[in-house]
Design a protein around this motif. Sequence first.
Motif, PDB file in Angstrom:
ATOM      1  N   PHE A  16       0.870  -1.180   0.000  1.00  6.04           N
ATOM      2  CA  PHE A  16       0.000   0.000   0.000  1.00  6.04           C
ATOM      3  C   PHE A  16       0.905   1.229   0.000  1.00  6.04           C
ATOM      4  CE2 PHE A  16      -2.020   3.438   2.499  1.00  6.04           C
ATOM      5  CZ  PHE A  16      -3.074   3.711   1.654  1.00  6.04           C
ATOM      6  N   GLY A  62       1.626   2.735  10.510  1.00  3.84           N
ATOM      7  CA  GLY A  62       0.201   2.485  10.259  1.00  3.84           C
ATOM      8  C   GLY A  62      -0.064   1.962   8.859  1.00  3.84           C
ATOM      9  N   PHE A  63       0.817   2.279   7.918  1.00  7.18           N
ATOM     10  CA  PHE A  63       0.625   1.763   6.552  1.00  7.18           C
ATOM     11  C   PHE A  63       0.815   0.241   6.529  1.00  7.18           C
ATOM     12  CE2 PHE A  63       2.413   6.125   5.125  1.00  7.18           C
ATOM     13  CZ  PHE A  63       1.170   6.709   5.254  1.00  7.18           C
ATOM     14  N   SER A  65      -0.018  -1.730   9.048  1.00  9.54           N
ATOM     15  CA  SER A  65      -1.303  -2.200   9.577  1.00  9.54           C
ATOM     16  C   SER A  65      -2.372  -2.191   8.483  1.00  9.54           C
ATOM     17  CB  SER A  65      -1.707  -1.307  10.751  1.00  9.54           C
ATOM     18  OG  SER A  65      -3.025  -1.535  11.159  1.00  9.54           O
ATOM     19  N   ALA A  66      -2.321  -1.173   7.620  1.00 11.45           N
ATOM     20  CA  ALA A  66      -3.300  -1.073   6.532  1.00 11.45           C
ATOM     21  C   ALA A  66      -3.183  -2.249   5.569  1.00 11.45           C
ATOM     22  CB  ALA A  66      -3.115   0.244   5.781  1.00 11.45           C
ATOM     23  N   GLY A  69      -4.365  -5.493   7.356  1.00 13.96           N
ATOM     24  CA  GLY A  69      -5.781  -5.543   7.715  1.00 13.96           C
ATOM     25  C   GLY A  69      -6.714  -5.441   6.523  1.00 13.96           C
ATOM     26  N   THR A  70      -6.197  -5.008   5.366  1.00 17.71           N
ATOM     27  CA  THR A  70      -7.113  -4.855   4.226  1.00 17.71           C
ATOM     28  C   THR A  70      -6.703  -5.683   3.004  1.00 17.71           C
ATOM     29  OG1 THR A  70      -5.948  -2.938   3.292  1.00 17.71           O
ATOM     30  CG2 THR A  70      -7.625  -2.470   4.960  1.00 17.71           C
ATOM     31  N   GLY A  74      -5.639  -9.658   5.260  1.00 20.61           N
ATOM     32  CA  GLY A  74      -6.862  -8.936   4.944  1.00 20.61           C
ATOM     33  C   GLY A  74      -7.896  -8.973   6.063  1.00 20.61           C
TER      34      GLY A  74
ATOM     35  N   TYR B  28      -7.794   8.268  11.936  1.00 21.00           N
ATOM     36  CA  TYR B  28      -6.631   7.384  11.800  1.00 21.00           C
ATOM     37  C   TYR B  28      -6.781   6.481  10.577  1.00 21.00           C
ATOM     38  CZ  TYR B  28      -2.854   4.213  12.985  1.00 21.00           C
ATOM     39  OH  TYR B  28      -1.695   3.474  12.936  1.00 21.00           O
ATOM     40  N   THR B  32      -3.996   6.560   7.476  1.00 17.70           N
ATOM     41  CA  THR B  32      -3.172   5.379   7.197  1.00 17.70           C
ATOM     42  C   THR B  32      -3.713   4.510   6.070  1.00 17.70           C
ATOM     43  OG1 THR B  32      -4.402   4.032   8.792  1.00 17.70           O
ATOM     44  CG2 THR B  32      -2.461   5.218   9.615  1.00 17.70           C
ATOM     45  N   ASP B  34      -6.005   2.372   6.585  1.00 18.23           N
ATOM     46  CA  ASP B  34      -6.440   1.115   7.196  1.00 18.23           C
ATOM     47  C   ASP B  34      -7.942   1.169   7.464  1.00 18.23           C
ATOM     48  OD1 ASP B  34      -6.895  -1.226   8.474  1.00 18.23           O
ATOM     49  OD2 ASP B  34      -5.240  -1.025   9.895  1.00 18.23           O
ATOM     50  N   ASN B  36      -9.923  -1.324   7.336  1.00 17.90           N
ATOM     51  CA  ASN B  36     -10.396  -2.633   7.784  1.00 17.90           C
ATOM     52  C   ASN B  36     -11.787  -2.467   8.404  1.00 17.90           C
ATOM     53  OD1 ASN B  36     -10.830  -4.951   9.406  1.00 17.90           O
ATOM     54  ND2 ASN B  36      -8.620  -5.291   9.568  1.00 17.90           N
TER      55      ASN B  36
END
Lengths: 136, 136, 136, 136
Positions: A16, A62-63, A65-66, A69-70, A74, B28, B32, B34, B36
């Motif tokens: 991402f 945080g990127f 985490s992105a 999580g996505t 995912g 947030y 980021t 995110d 999700n």
Amino acid sequence: MAVPFEELKVGDRASFSKTVGESDIYLYAGITGDLNPAHVDSQYAARSIFGERVAHGMLSAGFISAVLGTRLPGEGSIYMSQTLRFIAPVKIGDTITATVEVLEKIEAKRRVRLSTVCENQRGQRVIEGEALVMCP
Amino acid sequence: MAVPFEELKVGDRASFSKTVGESDIYLYAGITGDLNPAHVDSQYAARSIFGERVAHGMLSAGFISAVLGTRLPGEGSIYMSQTLRFIAPVKIGDTITATVEVLEKIEAKRRVRLSTVCENQRGQRVIEGEALVMCP
Amino acid sequence: MAVPFEELKVGDRASFSKTVGESDIYLYAGITGDLNPAHVDSQYAARSIFGERVAHGMLSAGFISAVLGTRLPGEGSIYMSQTLRFIAPVKIGDTITATVEVLEKIEAKRRVRLSTVCENQRGQRVIEGEALVMCP
Amino acid sequence: MAVPFEELKVGDRASFSKTVGESDIYLYAGITGDLNPAHVDSQYAARSIFGERVAHGMLSAGFISAVLGTRLPGEGSIYMSQTLRFIAPVKIGDTITATVEVLEKIEAKRRVRLSTVCENQRGQRVIEGEALVMCP
């Protein structure tokens, strides 16, 4: 979007990218309370080691985490742990790409271990580390 | 505000607390990328293991950055690395207190190693780990 | 929108109302750096004199600026000075109405002096004071 | 963080600095409803007396609130009143330092009177006034 645990393979990758704007840094400062002048005071920052305002290291984290999580694994993933080494500063206008890659599948617990890297637009690493994620 | 390296002692502690609002989670998510659904889709979240929307683990990790960068060691600190174990979810309205404590001074490199813990209003740990910081 | 100086009369009034949301308080904290726990820590606030998180007094003062700058005198006004007495707290969900009223025209300098009041939804004054504005 | 009333002395000072970003002005406009074109319309602002968009005077006044509520006197302070004279405009990218200084202690009521000044990066005063604060 989620990749089922059964289909995940070592070596799978996802990324991402986002350009870090001043507004990202300012909003992040407000959310977290981190108004360190290195991030929000251009006069202070001009006299600092980096010469200008830099983004919070945790903002770029945080990127990661992105992506987790996505994209990979995912939706439905549960974040267990993360290690982070902050290698280089991120400046306003830098475009950061977070890339995760499956290093190991832990079958018994439906967990995956992944390498997690953030690079800037010149291919320079700004963060590296590893994540452990429980799959949905 | 900063504590000079020379005055830092093993056992020194500092904290920062904030109630995590829905707006924190949504901003947030935007910063980021995110998005999700566990964080921003209340219908999806109602069917998830947590039963409601939860904050990004990395959002609470930002409170650790806030303490390190504004209180102990404070302004001018350079964040070298961080480990994070996400232990329990943070829900909208939870008040998170991030506390850092100096574990070790590494004199040669002017670095300190700190324990970093986030707890909710019931004293339950939600994140634990360690940070390495270079002092100003 | 602006009322020309020549048409302004002593006694002219204008108002602006907004319900103060948690997100207003949180964003305002980030913009200004005012993360006083009375505003962003519900546990701390529960033990405080107000019993819950309250908005920054200066946030509501911004509604006065909004009336002066967009309604009376309106666009092109230059804000010279303001006095503020903070009389009562503003809580999340309160609806604040800022009302300004022309008290005096100072012809030689094209200035107006106005009373400036903020009230909540129960008609209780939360701020009172006076403004001096140069007209366009 | 708070300085106890008993330890406060006439002449005590504290400051907070932040570079005012475009995002600060835009978010502040949204929070307060002050969408005066002088702040958010660059075409209008180019034809105005200031030649470009300027920050809301009340936005910079918030930095005074930040110092009072988080540094001196700090947490638990109750803001009683404030006077503000807006002396010079704040432009996007200006770094504003709010400084408060104790002028008087009013023992009977545990109040302090402080001078409150905001200056830009060239040392030019943009706001001056006085605050009255009740100590915790």
